[in-house]
Structure formats: structure tokens, C-alpha cells
Design an enzyme around this catalytic site. Structure first.
Site, PDB file in Angstrom:
ATOM      1  N   HIS A 158      39.969  43.607 -32.406  1.00  0.00           N
ATOM      2  CA  HIS A 158      40.161  42.457 -33.289  1.00  0.00           C
ATOM      3  C   HIS A 158      39.007  41.471 -33.296  1.00  0.00           C
ATOM      4  O   HIS A 158      39.026  40.514 -34.060  1.00  0.00           O
ATOM      5  CB  HIS A 158      41.447  41.710 -32.927  1.00  0.00           C
ATOM      6  CG  HIS A 158      41.314  40.877 -31.684  1.00  0.00           C
ATOM      7  ND1 HIS A 158      41.238  41.418 -30.433  1.00  0.00           N
ATOM      8  CD2 HIS A 158      41.205  39.541 -31.523  1.00  0.00           C
ATOM      9  CE1 HIS A 158      41.107  40.450 -29.546  1.00  0.00           C
ATOM     10  NE2 HIS A 158      41.083  39.292 -30.174  1.00  0.00           N
TER      11      HIS A 158
HETATM   12  C1  UD1 Z   1      42.597  34.494 -32.248  1.00  0.00           C
HETATM   13  C2  UD1 Z   1      41.644  33.886 -31.225  1.00  0.00           C
HETATM   14  C3  UD1 Z   1      41.127  34.996 -30.316  1.00  0.00           C
HETATM   15  C4  UD1 Z   1      42.246  35.801 -29.716  1.00  0.00           C
HETATM   16  C5  UD1 Z   1      43.131  36.320 -30.830  1.00  0.00           C
HETATM   17  C6  UD1 Z   1      44.294  37.130 -30.330  1.00  0.00           C
HETATM   18  C7  UD1 Z   1      40.291  31.978 -31.959  1.00  0.00           C
HETATM   19  C8  UD1 Z   1      38.932  31.550 -32.349  1.00  0.00           C
HETATM   20  N1  UD1 Z   1      40.473  33.307 -31.854  1.00  0.00           N
HETATM   21  O1  UD1 Z   1      41.854  35.381 -33.085  1.00  0.00           O
HETATM   22  O2  UD1 Z   1      40.387  34.412 -29.262  1.00  0.00           O
HETATM   23  O3  UD1 Z   1      41.720  36.878 -28.976  1.00  0.00           O
HETATM   24  O4  UD1 Z   1      43.616  35.186 -31.571  1.00  0.00           O
HETATM   25  O5  UD1 Z   1      45.073  37.608 -31.377  1.00  0.00           O
HETATM   26  O6  UD1 Z   1      41.131  31.139 -31.746  1.00  0.00           O
HETATM   27  N2  UD1 Z   1      46.714  36.484 -39.091  1.00  0.00           N
HETATM   28  C9  UD1 Z   1      47.915  36.911 -39.567  1.00  0.00           C
HETATM   29  N3  UD1 Z   1      49.054  36.492 -38.919  1.00  0.00           N
HETATM   30  C10 UD1 Z   1      49.026  35.677 -37.854  1.00  0.00           C
HETATM   31  C11 UD1 Z   1      47.793  35.226 -37.384  1.00  0.00           C
HETATM   32  C12 UD1 Z   1      46.646  35.650 -38.008  1.00  0.00           C
HETATM   33  O7  UD1 Z   1      47.984  37.639 -40.528  1.00  0.00           O
HETATM   34  O8  UD1 Z   1      50.109  35.346 -37.322  1.00  0.00           O
HETATM   35  C13 UD1 Z   1      45.469  36.961 -39.756  1.00  0.00           C
HETATM   36  C14 UD1 Z   1      44.991  36.035 -40.842  1.00  0.00           C
HETATM   37  O9  UD1 Z   1      44.429  36.803 -41.837  1.00  0.00           O
HETATM   38  C15 UD1 Z   1      43.915  35.215 -40.153  1.00  0.00           C
HETATM   39  C16 UD1 Z   1      43.332  36.250 -39.202  1.00  0.00           C
HETATM   40  O10 UD1 Z   1      44.435  37.055 -38.798  1.00  0.00           O
HETATM   41  O11 UD1 Z   1      42.998  34.690 -41.039  1.00  0.00           O
HETATM   42  C17 UD1 Z   1      42.680  35.619 -38.006  1.00  0.00           C
HETATM   43  O12 UD1 Z   1      43.574  34.759 -37.319  1.00  0.00           O
HETATM   44  P1  UD1 Z   1      42.992  33.602 -36.349  1.00  0.00           P
HETATM   45  O13 UD1 Z   1      44.107  32.875 -35.702  1.00  0.00           O
HETATM   46  O14 UD1 Z   1      41.987  32.781 -37.090  1.00  0.00           O
HETATM   47  O15 UD1 Z   1      42.149  34.395 -35.282  1.00  0.00           O
HETATM   48  P2  UD1 Z   1      42.395  35.784 -34.513  1.00  0.00           P
HETATM   49  O16 UD1 Z   1      41.460  36.788 -35.064  1.00  0.00           O
HETATM   50  O17 UD1 Z   1      43.848  36.128 -34.454  1.00  0.00           O
END
Ligand code: UD1
Length: 376
Positions: A212
Site C-alpha cells: 500500500h
Molecule cells: C495511511 C497512513 C499509512 C498507513 C496506512 C495503513 C498516512 C500518511 N498514511 O495510508 O502510514 O500505513 O494508512 O492503511 O497517514 N481509502 C478508502 N477507505 C478508507 C481509507 C482510505 O477507500 O477507509 C482510500 C482512499 O482512496 C484514500 C486512500 O485510500 O484516498 C488513501 O487513504 P489515506 O488515509 O490517505 O492513506 P493510506 O494509504 O491508507
């Protein structure tokens, strides 16, 4: 004492659960739980709360996804009023996600002491958003709890007063040990995914893959190369692959779905905690770019091939079962062949990864509060 505990994203949940349990045993500590809502999908969120027995948050800030600036700013805006309402004596943050830094910054500027659990980890790679979050959160913190001895050295180098730093071990391993017996069998997971027999047909076991990190999944060439390498591995060892929502989105966007539509790859939805625990425990090898999984595999004694060039958790290499392979196919294949050849790296359990880190934190924290939040 009211301690406002912050969670935002999936890796925070399993760190917070044992901390809340330890606080619950001490009448002088009253935990308030705030969820920023950084992760919000049922699979990324409710599923974890349920399996870890986490209480319902007192407040959910419902920030959701966004660019780093938007997400961090939204947490800050909403957390500021939460602080005013809940009036805690201290704010406790865990890990290194955007919510961690955002809440630490708001609390510090309000003059509320900040406690950071999992302090001092450094990848020395400022291209990683988490590294920025770690460095800044530690600078803002009054009381810092580390998981491995390197943490104290990193913090000393950055000028953090050693009297504020306490080596207590790893709260995530508290959760792992408390739940290992409840882990869900991979066979059940495969059957639930409509592929009964996927695990059993593999005499030599299966590989578990998670991906991820933006550096691995956000560029088409890199993701394409990684998934092709996984395809090659699957010709010898079937691969179980819980797909993070970020990764699912980029696989679709770059048109790479065919690369994982192979008989020996089983794409899965994001797993709950007990499912992940079962998948890790029984895997022959784990391939991952996660931070926490490097530690969990070390605790479980399962070989781990980390698909990154660096790690902020060096003890998983010096003492544990972890090797770094980056995202170069030849390096990944070499590490995988080593597992086939001799079972992969063996290791030992690092000091204080004993299931009692949260108890140490609660004791130190209480004494610190009683001293007026001053170091020893
Ligand atoms: C975040 C953390 C990362 C951690 C990871 C675990 C930061 C900078 N990154 O990354 O350190 O390892 O979580 O999962 O805080 N999305 C969904 N559903 C959700 C959440 C996210 O669909 O419930 C999708 C969305 O498209 C979103 C993307 O995932 O834009 C990224 O989510 P985000 O919370 O920005 O960061 P992670 O990649 O999950």
C-alpha cells in the site's frame, strides 16, 4: 486524569486497544477516545473495532480522505474544538499517520502535554510521509515511548531530552499475543472468499502479500513490475493478497487487474485483525511494504521480505526475521528463493516485545502525571 487518546487509521487501532485496556485497570486514568475518521470503510475501521474490543469513540471527527494538506488541516480544525470540549490533561497519539501529527500539533499549541507511543522510529527517508509525521510528532511530544533501543539514539540525535524517553517495548505485540489464540484460519478465509481449498492445495504453504505504500503502488511501472514478480512467485507458492483500498484504486486505474487474476493468486478484501493474524501466523513467507507487519512477523517467527529500500524498524532485521528487498524483481526473487531453499531468515523476539508494553506505559504515565507532567 483525563487522557485523550487519538486513533485515525487502521494501524492505530491495534496499538490503542491494549493501552486502553491498561488504563482501564487504573482508576486514576480516564481514557477519552477520539477517532479522526481518516479511515472510514467498514473493512478498514468497524471490523477492527469489533475484533479488538475497542470501545466506541467518544467522538468521530469524520475527516475522511484527501490530499495530505487537506486531511491534516481537517483533522487540526476539528480536533481543536474537540480539545476544548473534552478538556484533557494530556493527549496520547500512536504511530505515524497524518492524524498522529495533526493532533499532536494542535494539542501542543494549546499547551496540552503530548504523549507519543512508538516514538523514535526513523527510516531516514524524508520522501515517506510517515517519516515527516514521526520526526515532527516526536519534537512536539513531552513523553515518548519507544519500541526498540534505536529509538532513544535517534531521539538523542534530534535533541530530545533523554529524561522524557522511555523504552517500554511494543504495544502492537501486546495485541498480537492477546489475540493469537483467536486468529482465524486461512482455510476459512479462502473458503469465505469462494476459493475453498486454495490453501490446502499448497503442500508447501502459501505466501501472504500486502502492498500500500505510495512509492510502490502509485506509479504504474512500479506496480506493474511488482505484480509481475508476485505472479512469478505464485507459480511456485500460492499468494494470498488482501488488497488495500489505495492499491485497489490504482490497480483499476492503471488497468492491471489481469496481473492478479491468476489461479494461484487470491485477492481478498481488506482483512480484519484476527484474519490478518491467522494469515501471518500460518504463512510460509510474508511479502509486505507495511511497517507493522515487519514487527508482527518477527514476533511470530515468520520470514518477512520487505518491499522497501529502508525500514524504520531495524530491529526486525538485526534480531528478527525481516530482510529488505526493495521493489527490484531480482532482489525479491532472490529473497524468496532463500525461503524456498532454507526456510528463510530465523530470528529471536526483541526485548520487551513480551505483551506487557501497555502496562509499562500506564505505570510511567501515571507517575508522570502525578509529578505534574515533569520528567523524573
Ligand atoms: C495511511 C497512513 C499509512 C498507513 C496506512 C495503513 C498516512 C500518511 N498514511 O495510508 O502510514 O500505513 O494508512 O492503511 O497517514 N481509502 C478508502 N477507505 C478508507 C481509507 C482510505 O477507500 O477507509 C482510500 C482512499 O482512496 C484514500 C486512500 O485510500 O484516498 C488513501 O487513504 P489515506 O488515509 O490517505 O492513506 P493510506 O494509504 O491508507
Amino acid at each position: 486524569y483525563r487522557i485523550l487518546c487519538v486513533v485515525g487509521a487502521r494501524p492505530n487501532f491495534m496499538k490503542m486497544a491494549p493501552i486502553l485496556a491498561a488504563f482501564g485497570k487504573r482508576p486514576a486514568l480516564h481514557a477519552q477516545l477520539v477517532h479522526t475518521g481518516q479511515h472510514y470503510d467498514v473493512a478498514m475501521n468497524e471490523q477492527y473495532f469489533a475484533s479488538l474490543g475497542l470501545p466506541r469513540p467518544d467522538l468521530n471527527l469524520e475527516v475522511g480522505s484527501g490530499s495530505h494538506a487537506v486531511q491534516t488541516a481537517q483533522v487540526m480544525l476539528r480536533f481543536e474544538s474537540a480539545l476544548a470540549d473534552l478538556a484533557p490533561h494530556a493527549v496520547l497519539v500512536v504511530g505515524d499517520v497524518n492524524s498522529t501529527l495533526a493532533c499532536a500539533l494542535v494539542a501542543r499549541k494549546q499547551g496540552i502535554p503530548v504523549i507519543h507511543v512508538e516514538a523514535g522510529l526513523r527510516s531516514f527517508d524524508r520522501a515517506m510521509p510517515e517519516e515527516i509525521n514521526r520526526v515532527l510528532t516526536d519534537q512536539l511530544s513531552d513523553l515518548l515511548f519507544t519500541t526498540e533501543p534505536d529509538g532513544a539514539a535517534n531521539l538523542a540525535r534530534e535533541g530530545v531530552d533523554a529524561r522524557r524517553v522511555h523504552f517500554v517495548g511494543n504495544v502492537m505485540i501486546d495485541t498480537l499475543r492477546a489475540n493469537l489464540e483467536r486468529a482465524i484460519a486461512p482455510r476459512t478465509i479462502a473458503a469465505d472468499a469462494g476459493r475453498a481449498g486454495f490453501v490446502d492445495s499448497a503442500a508447501d504453504g502459501y505466501a501472504l502479500l500486502t502492498l500500500h505504500r505510495p512509492s510502490n503502488v502509485d506509479q504504474p511501472e512500479t506496480l506493474d513490475r511488482l505484480l509481475r514478480t508476485v505472479g512469478a512467485i505464485s507459480e511456485q507458492t500460492p499468494v494470498m493478497f488482501p488488497v488495500h483500498p489505495r492499491t485497489l484504486a490504482t490497480i483499476e486505474r492503471f488497468g492491471l487487474r489481469d496481473l492478479i487474476a491468476r489461479p494461484a493468486i487470491l485477492p481478498l478484501p481488506p482483512m480484519g485483525y484476527l484474519e490478518m493474524l491467522g494469515l501471518m501466523r500460518d504463512a510460509r513467507v510474508v511479502l509486505t511494504d507495511s511497517g507493522g507487519i515487519q514487527e508482527e512477523t518477527t514476533a511470530l517467527g515468520v520470514p518477512c521480505i520487505t518491499l522497501r529500500d529502508n525500514t524504520e524498524r531495524p530491529i526486525t532485521i538485526s534480531e528478527g526475521t525481516n530482510v529488505l528487498a526493495g521493489n527490484d524483481p531480482a532482489a525479491i526473487m532472490a529473497a524468496y528463493q532463500a525461503v524456498l531453499r532454507d526456510g528463510g531468515k530465523s530470528g529471536r523476539i526483541p526485548a520487551y516485545w513480551d505483551g506487557a508494553a501497555s502496562e509499562r506505559i500506564a505505570d510511567i504515565l501515571l507517575a508522570w502525571l502525578q509529578r505534574g507532567c515533569q520528567p523524573d
